[in-house]
Design a protein around this motif. Structure first.
Motif, short mmCIF file in Angstrom:
data_model
loop_
_atom_site.label_atom_id
_atom_site.label_comp_id
_atom_site.label_asym_id
_atom_site.label_seq_id
_atom_site.Cartn_x
_atom_site.Cartn_y
_atom_site.Cartn_z
N ALA A 57 0.89 -1.22 0.04
CA ALA A 57 -0.04 0.05 -0.02
C ALA A 57 0.86 1.29 0.12
O ALA A 57 0.54 2.36 -1.01
N LEU A 58 1.88 1.25 0.78
CA LEU A 58 2.94 2.47 0.82
C LEU A 58 3.40 2.59 -0.56
O LEU A 58 3.51 3.65 -1.15
N LEU A 59 3.94 1.29 -1.32
CA LEU A 59 4.52 1.55 -2.38
C LEU A 59 3.52 2.04 -3.39
O LEU A 59 3.96 2.87 -4.31
N ALA A 60 2.31 1.46 -3.47
CA ALA A 60 1.36 2.03 -4.56
C ALA A 60 1.09 3.46 -4.14
O ALA A 60 0.98 4.18 -5.27
N SER A 61 0.90 4.03 -3.06
CA SER A 61 0.59 5.54 -3.03
C SER A 61 1.86 6.08 -3.46
O SER A 61 1.65 7.37 -3.99
N TRP A 62 3.03 5.80 -3.30
CA TRP A 62 4.17 6.61 -3.83
C TRP A 62 4.06 6.56 -5.40
O TRP A 62 4.37 7.71 -6.09
N TRP A 63 3.71 5.66 -5.95
CA TRP A 63 3.71 5.38 -7.35
C TRP A 63 2.56 6.20 -7.94
O TRP A 63 2.65 6.82 -9.02
N LEU A 64 1.46 6.22 -7.13
CA LEU A 64 0.19 7.27 -7.54
C LEU A 64 0.51 8.73 -7.22
O LEU A 64 -0.24 9.56 -7.57
N GLY A 65 1.52 8.91 -6.61
CA GLY A 65 1.87 10.51 -6.14
C GLY A 65 0.89 10.88 -5.28
O GLY A 65 0.31 12.08 -5.16
N ARG A 66 0.59 10.05 -4.01
CA ARG A 66 -0.34 10.36 -2.98
C ARG A 66 0.37 10.62 -1.76
O ARG A 66 0.25 9.65 -0.91
N PRO A 67 1.05 11.66 -1.58
CA PRO A 67 1.71 11.83 -0.17
C PRO A 67 0.95 11.73 1.20
O PRO A 67 1.47 11.18 2.09
N GLY A 68 -0.40 12.28 1.05
CA GLY A 68 -1.21 12.10 2.17
C GLY A 68 -1.64 10.56 2.55
O GLY A 68 -1.43 10.43 3.65
N TRP A 69 -1.70 9.87 1.40
CA TRP A 69 -1.78 8.33 1.75
C TRP A 69 -0.76 7.83 2.50
O TRP A 69 -0.81 6.87 3.38
N MET A 70 0.49 8.00 1.99
CA MET A 70 1.54 7.60 2.65
C MET A 70 1.58 7.95 4.13
O MET A 70 2.15 6.95 4.80
N ARG A 71 1.47 9.20 4.23
CA ARG A 71 1.56 9.57 5.69
C ARG A 71 0.49 8.90 6.73
O ARG A 71 0.75 8.78 7.58
N ALA A 72 -0.69 8.67 6.10
CA ALA A 72 -1.71 7.88 6.89
C ALA A 72 -1.29 6.55 6.93
O ALA A 72 -1.57 5.84 8.00
N ILE A 73 -0.70 5.73 6.05
CA ILE A 73 -0.24 4.61 6.11
C ILE A 73 1.03 4.27 7.08
O ILE A 73 1.04 3.21 7.51
N ALA A 74 2.01 5.18 7.02
CA ALA A 74 3.26 4.98 7.77
C ALA A 74 3.14 4.82 9.14
O ALA A 74 3.80 3.81 9.48
N PRO A 75 2.18 5.27 9.81
CA PRO A 75 2.26 4.95 11.29
C PRO A 75 1.70 3.38 11.50
O PRO A 75 2.47 2.61 12.29
N LEU A 76 0.96 2.84 10.71
CA LEU A 76 0.46 1.56 10.63
C LEU A 76 1.76 0.57 10.31
O LEU A 76 1.90 -0.55 10.92
N LEU A 77 2.31 0.98 9.23
CA LEU A 77 3.19 0.22 8.77
C LEU A 77 4.69 0.22 9.78
O LEU A 77 5.14 -0.98 9.90
N VAL A 78 4.88 1.25 10.46
CA VAL A 78 5.78 1.20 11.59
C VAL A 78 5.73 0.16 12.57
O VAL A 78 6.51 -0.60 13.00
N LEU A 79 4.28 0.03 13.24
CA LEU A 79 4.09 -0.77 14.31
C LEU A 79 3.87 -2.40 13.39
O LEU A 79 4.25 -3.21 14.37
N SER A 80 3.69 -2.59 12.23
CA SER A 80 3.61 -3.96 11.75
C SER A 80 4.98 -4.14 11.34
O SER A 80 5.50 -5.43 11.88
N ALA A 81 6.06 -3.22 11.19
CA ALA A 81 7.49 -3.65 10.99
C ALA A 81 7.89 -3.97 12.35
O ALA A 81 8.82 -5.24 12.35
N LEU A 82 7.61 -3.34 13.34
CA LEU A 82 8.10 -3.74 14.69
C LEU A 82 7.60 -5.02 15.31
O LEU A 82 8.29 -5.72 15.66
N SER A 83 6.36 -5.28 14.88
CA SER A 83 5.90 -6.53 15.20
C SER A 83 6.50 -7.75 14.54
O SER A 83 6.82 -8.91 15.36
#
Length: 344
Positions: free
Chosen positions: A109-135
């Motif tokens: 989802a983060l990669l797709a958001s960058w490809w589509l040029g959606r920085p707002g989506w990336m900032r929304a996904i980032a906190p969830l991805l951080v928690l997931s990466a730590l898990s």
């Protein structure tokens, strides 16, 4: 006169080289996810934004290749299905079967958001991805730490070392893959300097963790350190793998310290990046494969020879080929579909 013959039974290795590939790639993926999420919030044109495309390329390759290595290590697809059909919450492997798909989905989802040029989506996904990466970091480390029959593994220091070496490998892989991006997406001097600073910080943390591990062992608070000393003194198979990993890591650290003015030297970032990644891989080989040559109980050695087929050398070559193919496919997509051929 009575002659007593002692026989050492032949045991298969519990962890095959596929596990080394998986733990290496998933460490790279979690590091790339964490660093990319931090860079998402950087100001336009900042070094963090300049290095973001390279981090995302590293994430794209590792987050696809890591699950492939895991499935290969399980041998039977039905075994993976059993994690869902017969969920056992007390097993870290079973818990990881739930955590890994979430991590892969959020990364895509983060990669797709960058490809589509959606920085707002990336900032929304980032906190969830951080928690997931730590898990994922916790689950992969705990999967080894809970093995009580191996005192070397049965310690909190193992997850910490796996995490830090994996994230160092992230920086190394990013330094290598950055070279394959279109020129507008290259990190530039500021981005390369940021990656070098990150590598130095992670290397310093790794040295501190190693010193703390040794000190706690000398004070009698850590059985893992005593186990490492015994392995070093009594078993050449462990001594050789650990010594090779340590010497190679020291050489890479020296290259990092002396490389402030060589970031644009021909081949320097390639050699440094490969060195960082290889050091992390060698550490995992020593931790997984080297230790398994030592008996859990009693004396003698477990005789293990790496097979040349899919469970050994050919499997490792196949994973490397998969990563090369993913890099080629991703950079080809950037050239063919110019939606993201320029930095944000």
């Amino acid at each position: 006169m009575q002659i007593i013959e002692l026989l050492t039974p032949a045991y298969e290795a519990a962890w095959l080289p596929w596990a080394v590939q998986y733990f290496f790639l998933v460490g790279v993926a979690t590091g790339a996810a964490l660093l990319a999420c931090a860079c998402v919030f950087g100001a336009p044109g900042s070094p963090s934004q300049r290095v973001l495309p390279a981090l995302l390329l590293t994430l794209a390759v590792s987050v696809v290749a890591a699950p492939v290595s895991l499935l290969a290590d399980l041998h039977q697809p039905a075994r993976f299905w059993h994690f869902y059909a017969h969920f056992t919450p007390w097993s870290w492997m079973s818990v990881g079967a739930l955590l890994l798909p979430v991590f892969v989905t959020l990364s895509v989802a983060l990669l797709a958001s960058w490809w589509l040029g959606r920085p707002g989506w990336m900032r929304a996904i980032a906190p969830l991805l951080v928690l997931s990466a730590l898990s994922i970091t916790v689950y992969t480390g705990a999967e080894m730490m809970v093995i009580r029959s191996r005192p070397l593994w049965n310690t909190l220091w193992v997850p910490l070392n796996l995490a830090l070496t994996g994230w160092l490998a992230t920086v190394g892989c990013t330094l290598v893959l950055e070279r394959f991006l279109p020129t507008p997406l290259r990190a530039g001097h500021a981005g390369l300097q940021l990656l070098r600073t990150l590598a130095l910080a992670l290397a310093a943390l790794l040295v501190l963790v190693a010193l703390a591990w040794a000190l706690s062992g000398l004070l009698g608070h850590n059985a893992s350190f005593n186990a490492a000393l015994r392995l070093w003194q009594d078993f050449p198979v462990w001594r050789l793998t650990l010594l090779g990993s340590a010497v190679f890591g020291a050489l890479v650290l020296g290259a990092l310290l002396r490389g402030q003015h060589r970031l644009h030297a021909r081949g320097y970032t390639l050699v440094l990046g490969l060195g960082l990644a290889a050091s992390a891989w060698a550490f995992r080989w020593a931790l997984f494969m080297g230790v398994q040559g030592v008996p859990k109980f009693g004396a003698g050695l477990y005789l293990y020879h790496m097979p040349l087929g899919g469970d050994g050398l050919l499997g490792m070559v196949g994973v490397a080929g998969l990563c090369v193919a993913l890099v080629a496919l991703t950079t080809w997509a950037l050239e063919l579909f110019p939606a993201r051929r320029t930095a944000a």
